[in-house]
Design a protein around this motif. Structure first.
Motif, PDB file in Angstrom:
ATOM      1  N   ALA A  40       0.834  -1.208   0.000  1.00 34.40           N
ATOM      2  CA  ALA A  40       0.000   0.000   0.000  1.00 34.40           C
ATOM      3  C   ALA A  40       0.864   1.252   0.000  1.00 34.40           C
ATOM      4  CB  ALA A  40      -0.922  -0.008   1.216  1.00 34.40           C
ATOM      5  N   ALA A  44       0.709   3.771  -3.198  1.00 29.40           N
ATOM      6  CA  ALA A  44       0.201   5.116  -2.936  1.00 29.40           C
ATOM      7  C   ALA A  44       1.201   6.183  -3.376  1.00 29.40           C
ATOM      8  CB  ALA A  44      -0.120   5.271  -1.451  1.00 29.40           C
ATOM      9  N   THR A  50      -4.274   8.328  -2.188  1.00 31.89           N
ATOM     10  CA  THR A  50      -4.276   8.507  -0.736  1.00 31.89           C
ATOM     11  C   THR A  50      -3.943   7.205  -0.015  1.00 31.89           C
ATOM     12  OG1 THR A  50      -5.958  10.232  -0.943  1.00 31.89           O
ATOM     13  CG2 THR A  50      -5.653   9.257   1.238  1.00 31.89           C
ATOM     14  N   LEU A  51      -3.027   7.304   0.929  1.00 36.87           N
ATOM     15  CA  LEU A  51      -2.710   6.176   1.800  1.00 36.87           C
ATOM     16  C   LEU A  51      -3.545   6.309   3.062  1.00 36.87           C
ATOM     17  CD1 LEU A  51      -0.827   3.703   2.358  1.00 36.87           C
ATOM     18  CD2 LEU A  51       0.702   5.297   3.511  1.00 36.87           C
ATOM     19  N   THR A  52      -4.354   5.282   3.339  1.00 34.78           N
ATOM     20  CA  THR A  52      -5.198   5.300   4.528  1.00 34.78           C
ATOM     21  C   THR A  52      -4.778   4.162   5.451  1.00 34.78           C
ATOM     22  OG1 THR A  52      -6.871   3.901   3.476  1.00 34.78           O
ATOM     23  CG2 THR A  52      -7.096   6.282   3.194  1.00 34.78           C
ATOM     24  N   CYS A  65      -4.480   1.111   0.789  1.00 37.38           N
ATOM     25  CA  CYS A  65      -4.952   1.982  -0.291  1.00 37.38           C
ATOM     26  C   CYS A  65      -5.718   1.126  -1.275  1.00 37.38           C
ATOM     27  CB  CYS A  65      -3.800   2.717  -0.989  1.00 37.38           C
ATOM     28  SG  CYS A  65      -2.743   1.671  -2.005  1.00 37.38           S
TER      29      CYS A  65
END
Length: 876
Positions: A40, A44, A50-52, A65
């Motif tokens: 991720a 990203a 966006t990295l969540t 992500c």
């Protein structure tokens, strides 16, 4: 985080991640592809999304992500361009039917060398997956390469490892398989970024490779494949097939017949010559304007463009195919309206090769089918442009016309099946036209006109029963219903079934209303399901016709290739060359097509050139900027153009066939490999001297300029002598030089002639006439060129003073150390230290002359004469 704390879904994710090392794992969850942990973070950052976090409130949140599945292609394309490999993990069961965790599996692995989607490919360029194997014990090796998007593959066996690496540079694979531990030689380090190291036992095993190749090609022995006795090439082929098995997770039977490269049929251009002549890329590495490809490419289809690239990499070296292609180009060249009609039709033809591959592999989307339908509809139009009675002058065109497959049956099938603008996703429905399938028509009718059917049923019940205020309604609990006021309760017919009682009315259903409700509510899902099945059936029918698609793709590519060369010839006013088996070359009013495109035809000055047995080596002198390099490249490029079946930029051109073209021009270093300019120059020269044959055409520019004057002159002299003595009469060579001393070789070396680029002085300026004329140049004009280049006036004037004094001093060759003294006076620190002679040798006459010798003031001929005189003195 301990693995036991992970959810079952994340445990499933990590299991697939472990099974696919080195890959980014795209994990399908509903309508999204998700990535976790380090993947991720990488994705990203790489594609700027966006990295969540999956559990942001935890002490150790899990990075996450994702992106919608229907818009994932652009992200995949970016990652592949950056060299990443991607494992696609899909849901392999219907989530509605799943008990517990949805079953998933890796359905394919995307790598730079195995992609088939247009978004990841250049339309007019091949995308190769390559493999190289070298057996040190047997001193033999092989390379194989395939374009997975088209199914074409080939290979080469050699006992020279350097030849394999040279060809791999030419092929420029997006991905190169090498056995673990095998390194790319430093001089070919540009391939390192494409290397995928694999276990030799698993991928390059001889027995397994033989079995895989025989099975894939459906043959009993290797003789028919040209692989008999070529175990190293077989291993390379086996590595490719093994890699496809590991990455594609399914059938890849679309690969065509393996065709090993036959070097004897082609004019060979090594990677250095391709670079120096700027065939595909400029010397600065950029493509487009400034390359031969850019001038020649008037093709309208991806297949035609790839065929042009293949021909430029491997021109013919036999008269028969060249003349046949020239006949076809001439046919289109002489018929402007026909060529225009063909170009217009070709403009609507998509990539039949890659479309058929995606269909065969089950990766085609609805828009691919529409592109295929539009392409097939152009086949009858293209055929109608060709009139058989006009094809007598072009036998290849006549042969194509008689074998033409209009594919009318498949065109009609596609036209009857699919709507003009289908949705991008197969499972969304709305793909097929009415009339294609009777059951589907019912679903479409219900889906699109269900309300009308309900209204008609309502009207039917109103007219059949005396209930004035019979209403039709719907709610989520009871569905569709008829509502009757309590005032008319006694008039309700027997087939009405009570479902709900209200204060002022009763609600009823009927068997017919219930059946229609069920059909309407389920019609959308059933329509999507049926359309998906029909789409798969249609794909299967088209996949079975792949051989027909490829046959017509080859025909369309050939037509496009010929008309494209004819269009380029007509636009640029080129003429048909005459090729022959002799060694003579005669060009009248020749032009360099790339330079002419940049300058404009009106600004380019054509020139003549002749090579025969008395003019086998042309020594060309003249100042910088006069055009020596242009003339050299021009002859090489015209030869290549002619041997791909193209017209050439000349009033007339008679060209003896060449088996190889060698080009050593310009000055460059390779600091990354530790090679100086001079080292690169000598390496390229060595390759030419070792590999050139009688039929080769050699282009040499400024040999020896990277070292000291006398070293360089000596090397240049020796190279000229070597080329003149090879192949019983010398190798056809154009040799540009600033060493005017070499011009004295005319008359001493058979077949060598002096030419120079004409220059005229006019009112203190020099004018470059850009014409080759007999004889040597009278001077170098280097200082005048420096002035034109913008060197400050004071530097130019000082250079003229120094040149005048040096020339004056060097006239006196009998004066001891004339040039040494002049150089010491004019250039401080330039002089050499005095020579110390042992006492016992001081009186020897040769030593005496040697001490007094003015080396810098001697010409090479004078030096040779003096050496001969000393030799005679020693004998006496």
């Amino acid at each position: 985080m301990a693995k036991k704390k992970l959810t079952p879904m994340l445990e499933q994710y990590l299991r697939f991640k472990e099974e696919n090392p080195g890959c980014l794992l795209f994990f399908r969850m509903g309508d999204f592809y998700e990535l976790f942990f380090e993947d991720a973070e990488i994705v990203a950052k790489a594609v700027q999304i966006t990295l969540t976090s999956r559990n942001p409130n935890d002490e150790n949140p899990i990075p996450m992500c994702g992106m919608p599945h229907h818009s994932v292609e652009p992200y995949l394309s970016q990652l592949l361009d950056k060299g990443y490999k991607i494992a696609i993990c899909d849901q392999v069961e219907n989530p509605k039917e799943a008990v517990g965790l949805v079953k998933r599996d890796v359905t394919r692995v995307l790598t730079p060398g195995t992609v088939v989607e247009d978004s990841n490919l250049k339309s007019k360029a091949n995308n190769y997956l390559g493999a190289l194997f070298w057996d040190e014990t047997k001193d033999a090796g092989g390379i194989a390469w395939l374009d997975f998007s088209t199914g074409q593959w080939s290979g080469l066996h050699s006992r020279r490892e350097v030849e394999l690496w040279q060809w791999m540079i030419k092929i420029n694979p997006s991905e190169l398989l090498l056995p673990q531990g095998k390194k790319v030689p430093s001089q070919y380090n540009e391939l390192s970024a494409q290397v995928t190291s694999v276990a030799p036992g698993a991928y390059f095993d001889l027995t397994a490779s033989k079995n895989r190749v025989l099975e894939m090609q459906s043959v009993a022995d290797f003789e028919s494949l040209g692989l008999s006795g070529k175990n190293e090439l077989t291993r390379a082929c086996g590595a490719l097939l093994t890699y496809l098995e590991q990455t594609q997770k399914g059938d890849f039977g679309h690969l065509g017949e393996f065709k090993p490269l036959n070097l004897s049929k082609h004019l060979l251009l090594d990677e250095i010559t391709e670079r120096n002549l700027e065939i595909f890329r400029r010397l600065d590495g950029k493509t487009g304007l400034g390359t031969l490809w850019h001038v020649l490419d008037r093709t309208m289809t991806p297949m035609g463009g790839r065929l042009l690239e293949a021909r430029l990499r491997q021109p013919w070296r036999q008269l028969s195919p060249i003349d046949k292609n020239l006949d076809c180009v001439t046919f289109f060249f002489e018929r402007d309206q026909l060529r225009s009609d063909v170009r217009h039709a070709l403009d609507s033809v998509y990539d039949l090769e890659r479309l058929s591959t995606r269909i065969f592999l089950g990766r085609a989307n609805p828009k691919d089918f529409i592109a295929l339908q539009k392409s097939l509809s152009m086949l009858p139009v293209l055929q109608s442009c060709l009139k058989e009675q006009e094809l007598e002058a072009a036998p290849e065109l006549r042969k194509i016309y008689r074998k033409w497959d209009g594919m009318d049956d498949l065109t009609a099938l596609l036209e009857s099946a699919l709507v003009d603008s289908p949705p991008p996703v197969i499972t969304d429905g709305g793909l097929f036209k009415k009339g294609y399938d009777a059951v589907l028509d019912e679903f479409i009718e219900l889906n699109e006109h269900g309300e009308d059917k309900l209204r008609k049923l309502h009207e039917k019940e109103l007219s059949a029963n005396d209930i004035p205020k019979l209403k039709l309604g719907f709610n989520k609990v009871f569905g569709y219903f008829f509502e009757v006021s309590k005032a008319y309760k006694g008039q309700v017919p027997e087939h009405f079934i009570r479902r709900q009682t209200l204060v002022n009315s009763e609600r009823y259903i009927t068997p017919e209303l219930k059946e229609m409700e069920d059909r309407i509510l389920s019609a959308s899902d059933e329509r999507k399901s049926l359309e998906y099945k029909l789409f798969q059936d249609l794909r299967e029918r088209l996949a079975k016709a792949r051989d027909r698609f490829l046959f017509m793709a080859d025909i369309v590519a050939a037509l496009d290739y010929w008309q494209g060369l004819a269009e380029a010839a007509r636009v640029n006013e080129w003429n048909r060359p005459l090729l022959h088996d002799g060694m003579e070359i005669e060009i009248k009013a020749g032009r360099h097509p790339v330079v002419e495109e940049a300058m404009g035809a009106s600004n380019y000055i054509p020139g003549d050139l002749k090579m025969d047995k008395d003019r086998r080596i042309l020594l060309i002198t003249g100042p910088n900027m006069a055009g020596k390099s242009t003339v050299l490249r021009q002859v090489a490029i015209l030869t290549i153009m002619a041997q791909i079946g193209s017209f050439v930029p000349a009033k007339s051109a008679q060209l003896g066939l060449a088996d190889r073209v060698f080009s050593r021009v310009g000055a460059s270093d390779n600091l990354a490999q530790g090679h100086s300019t001079f080292m690169v120059e000598m390496t390229e020269t060595a390759r030419i001297l070792r590999q050139a044959t009688k039929r080769s055409l050699v282009i040499l520019d400024e040999i020896g300029r990277g070292t000291s004057t006398y070293d360089g002159l000596s090397l240049a002299w020796a190279v000229v002598e070597e080329l003149s003595s090879r192949a019983r009469g010398g190798i056809r060579t154009l040799f540009a030089t600033h060493y005017h001393e070499l011009t004295s070789l005319e008359g001493k070396i058979e077949g060598l002639r002096n030419l120079n680029i004409a220059v005229k002085e006019w009112k203190g300026d020099i004018v470059f006439l850009r014409r080759l004329v007999p004889g040597p140049a009278d001077r170098s004009y280097g200082i005048e060129v420096a002035r034109l280049a913008g060197v400050p006036r004071g530097v130019v004037e000082r250079a003229r003073e120094i040149l005048a004094k040096l020339e004056e001093k060097s006239q006196d060759n009998q004066s001891k150390g004339a040039v040494e003294r002049a150089s010491q006076t004019l250039l401080p620190g330039f002089g050499a230290p005095p020579i110390e002679i042992p006492e016992e040798l001081v009186e020897h006459p040769i030593i005496t002359q040697l001490v007094d010798l003015d080396v810098d003031g001697m010409t090479p001929i004078q030096a040779l004469m003096l050496l001969n005189q000393w030799k005679d003195m020693i004998k006496e």
